[in-house]
Write an enzyme that holds these catalytic residues in place. Structure first.
Site, PDB file in Angstrom:
ATOM      1  N   PRO A 128      32.842  18.646 -60.642  1.00 29.37           N
ATOM      2  CA  PRO A 128      33.605  17.646 -59.892  1.00 29.37           C
ATOM      3  C   PRO A 128      34.356  18.299 -58.729  1.00 29.37           C
ATOM      4  O   PRO A 128      34.532  19.517 -58.667  1.00 29.37           O
ATOM      5  CB  PRO A 128      34.589  17.097 -60.925  1.00 29.37           C
ATOM      6  CG  PRO A 128      34.054  17.523 -62.255  1.00 29.37           C
ATOM      7  CD  PRO A 128      33.340  18.810 -62.012  1.00 29.37           C
ATOM      8  N   GLU A 137      24.899  12.451 -50.423  1.00 31.51           N
ATOM      9  CA  GLU A 137      25.576  11.210 -50.056  1.00 31.51           C
ATOM     10  C   GLU A 137      26.891  11.597 -49.408  1.00 31.51           C
ATOM     11  O   GLU A 137      27.818  12.043 -50.090  1.00 31.51           O
ATOM     12  CB  GLU A 137      25.826  10.317 -51.278  1.00 31.51           C
ATOM     13  CG  GLU A 137      26.479   9.003 -50.880  1.00 31.51           C
ATOM     14  CD  GLU A 137      26.896   8.160 -52.060  1.00 31.51           C
ATOM     15  OE1 GLU A 137      28.082   7.744 -52.079  1.00 31.51           O
ATOM     16  OE2 GLU A 137      26.080   7.922 -52.964  1.00 31.51           O
ATOM     17  N   CYS A 158      33.915   6.425 -50.934  1.00 34.62           N
ATOM     18  CA  CYS A 158      33.011   6.679 -49.816  1.00 34.62           C
ATOM     19  C   CYS A 158      32.413   5.384 -49.273  1.00 34.62           C
ATOM     20  O   CYS A 158      31.975   5.338 -48.129  1.00 34.62           O
ATOM     21  CB  CYS A 158      31.918   7.664 -50.217  1.00 34.62           C
ATOM     22  SG  CYS A 158      31.041   7.244 -51.733  1.00 34.62           S
TER      23      CYS A 158
END
Length: 276
Positions: free
Chosen positions: A26, A97, A131
């Site tokens: 993470p 991404e 995002c």
């Protein structure tokens, strides 16, 4: 902050189903869920044998790429470029991404209240720290005044969740450096003539930093608040005269993650097909 457990599992579960082993790192600013995640994994030894969760910063991520067969990454454009180069050196695939400056377009035939409610949720949920948050609002000038009135009315019902974490809808900014990014964008916009109808400043409460939900008008397409990723509960609104103008602004960005169009269904779909 950007749903770290969910984003990790989106890639992890299909990879495990395909027979891969997986290591998850993470973001270093979201480590708190790692311990309970590990505890859950340890209750399923067969899964724990093929799935590891590690804490660490950029050096840890680089070491993982050195031993991986494929990399999935969600994060900033700058870090994505570094990962893409590193993966290319090893000739392994990288699925990236990256950041967004997602635009919502409100057409003249939009349901104004529905669009205002949806855009408020899409831009302010999770304090905008997603995002996929809406970060630019482009609205047909013919409905701009009632749309802004509806948007401001919805946004003014939202409160920061301090001092009671259960007493509000807008959580704190995750890190001091992120608050500085938002403050810099506010300063640039307000100095160049933007108007804050709600919010518009960073507040400190109890040692933490909050950004009250913000609606900005009188913005221009070249302001930082319209061109740089914000990652905060901020909705700048820009009126347009033609759909071609709206699409040029929406597509005129270095980012490209998601977008939204509000209007009569067939009309909205036609405009959406022209968004990049």
């Amino acid at each position: 902050w950007n749903f770290p457990l969910l984003l990790a599992l989106i890639d992890t579960i299909p990879a495990l189903a395909a027979g891969c082993t997986v290591m998850v790192k993470p973001s270093e600013v979201t480590p708190r869920f790692i311990a309970p995640f590990r505890e859950a994994l340890n209750s399923a030894p067969d899964i724990a044998a093929v799935l590891q969760v590690v804490a660490g910063g950029p050096a840890t991520g680089a070491a993982m790429i050195d031993s991986a067969d494929a990399v999935c990454f969600t994060g900033s454009v700058a870090t994505g470029r570094v990962i893409a180069r590193h993966a290319a050196e090893r000739l392994i695939p990288a699925f990236l991404e990256l950041g967004g400056k997602d635009a919502a377009i409100g057409l003249a035939d939009a349901d104004i209240d529905h669009a205002a409610r949806a855009i408020a949720w899409g831009g302010l949920a999770n304090a905008g720290q997603s995002c996929l948050s809406i970060e630019r609002v482009l609205v047909d000038r013919r409905i701009a005044v009632p749309f802004v009135e509806a948007l401001v009315a919805h946004v003014r019902t939202l409160r920061i969740n301090y001092p009671d974490v259960h007493g509000g809808e807008i959580g704190p900014i995750i890190a001091a450096r992120q608050a500085e990014t938002i403050r810099d964008q506010f300063n640039d916009a307000l100095a160049r003539g933007a108007t804050a109808l709600t919010g518009g400043q960073i507040e400190q409460h109890g040692g933490g930093l909050w950004c009250p939900p913000t609606v900005l008008t009188d913005v221009s397409a070249d302001m930082k608040i319209m061109t740089e990723e914000t990652f905060g509960p901020v909705l700048p609104v820009l009126a347009f005269d033609t759909e071609d103008e709206a699409l040029a602004i929406a597509n005129g960005t270095v980012f490209g993650l998601s977008g939204a169009v509000f209007g009569e269904a067939q009309h909205a779909r036609a405009v959406a097909r022209r968004m990049e």
